[in-house]
Motif scaffolding. Sequence first.
Motif, mmCIF file in Angstrom:
data_model
loop_
_atom_site.group_PDB
_atom_site.id
_atom_site.type_symbol
_atom_site.label_atom_id
_atom_site.label_comp_id
_atom_site.label_asym_id
_atom_site.label_seq_id
_atom_site.Cartn_x
_atom_site.Cartn_y
_atom_site.Cartn_z
ATOM 1 N N VAL A 84 -4.349 83.546 99.175
ATOM 2 C CA VAL A 84 -3.168 83.981 99.541
ATOM 3 C C VAL A 84 -2.680 85.127 99.297
ATOM 4 O O VAL A 84 -2.110 85.891 100.463
ATOM 5 C CB VAL A 84 -2.129 82.969 99.008
ATOM 6 N N LYS B 279 -1.682 87.781 102.386
ATOM 7 C CA LYS B 279 -0.558 88.535 102.456
ATOM 8 C C LYS B 279 -0.514 90.166 102.294
ATOM 9 O O LYS B 279 0.034 90.829 102.962
ATOM 10 C CB LYS B 279 0.259 88.037 101.074
ATOM 11 N N ALA C 188 1.908 80.019 102.078
ATOM 12 C CA ALA C 188 0.683 80.628 102.527
ATOM 13 C C ALA C 188 0.256 80.631 103.860
ATOM 14 O O ALA C 188 -0.158 81.168 104.515
ATOM 15 C CB ALA C 188 -0.502 79.865 101.419
ATOM 16 N N THR D 42 -6.079 75.914 101.157
ATOM 17 C CA THR D 42 -6.884 77.121 101.045
ATOM 18 C C THR D 42 -7.965 77.036 101.914
ATOM 19 O O THR D 42 -8.541 78.112 102.588
ATOM 20 C CB THR D 42 -7.518 77.027 99.548
ATOM 21 N N VAL E 36 -6.537 77.997 105.608
ATOM 22 C CA VAL E 36 -6.208 79.627 105.413
ATOM 23 C C VAL E 36 -7.565 80.195 105.616
ATOM 24 O O VAL E 36 -7.687 81.311 106.441
ATOM 25 C CB VAL E 36 -5.504 79.734 104.471
#
Length: 380
Positions: free
Chosen positions: A210, A214, A269, A303, A306
């Motif tokens: 994450v 970001k 996330a 997780t 992403v």
Amino acid sequence: MGTVDLPSDRSWARGHWRITGWLLAAVWLFFLNIPLLTALHQAEVWRRAVGASTLVGFGVLYVWVFEWSRSCRQAHRPIPRRRAWSFLAALLGLGLAGIPGTEGDWLTTLVFVAAAAVFLLPTREGLVVVVLAALAPPVSAALVPAWKSEGTVVFAVVLASFAMFGVTRLAQRNTELQAAQQEIHRLAVAEERARTARDLHDILGHSLTVVAVKAELAGRLLELDPARAAVEIADVERLARQALADVRGTVGAYRGVALVTELAGARSALAAAGIVAQVPEAAPPLPVERDELFGWAVREGVTNVVRHSGARRCEIRVEPTAVEVRDDGRGPAGESDPAGHGLVGLRERARRLDATVSVGRRPDGRGFVLRVAVPDGDPA
């Protein structure tokens, strides 16, 4: 609660048992008093010297051999058969060498030879030596009329052999018990290390994924929307601090995972990664262990979405007995890294609750799904 100095305790125990071992071997030498008295009452000085010196050498060698064999067992080393037979031959030779001074009472040394055979040799070979030692007194009396056949020697050979057999088996069982305790300790340490590595992987794998997403988003927004970029950077700082707190919590063994918290983290996330998220606003009331398991499942599933899936949409479904993380990407969602630590850790946690973990393509073929389900009626 007071502290215990374990190394000192172990040193004291080793010293205690070492002294006990020497005493256990030496106490039996009392039965050599009969041939020793016979030697000391000989008229010729040389006979007294031969008898006494051979008995002293016999006693010293017997005690040393007993302690040597005991130390071998404690160190989990096998007793070499050739050396064992050499020691027995030396003991027998010293007993025979003392005949000029001990006369027929040299047969008493056979009691020690038989006992030594029991703790030095395998069971069958030791039994053969015991039988021969028990037969020696009557056979010797038949061959040498001056040596009276004493039934007490035969009885002493049998009794000492049985007693030494019990002592040897007890020592063997104690050695096996110590080895088992050491193996249990080693496995416990290995399990704890594996648990810590698994938890650190699960925590940092999610948090750093994450953070990376970001940070990348903030970099793209830096010129287009500085205010939004600042918000994302603030989130990066918050996530980094949270990851640090989680790592400290793992080391201190007080960190926990909650499903509601993971759902909120998943929403953030997925949004940062530009993935349309369909996440429940609340979670049903669940038992603590199941809530934690479902939280880990959401963390691992998001997780993977992403990091690997390339998905545009992600849906999380939570039921009282199951949780699912669905995406429309290319997957596979289970390969969080080459070693698959994330999924392995999730399966280990699920196994404690008899839960099942399944990862695969969705029935409609459009993406992948991670599902963790507990048996119906599971009270956990």
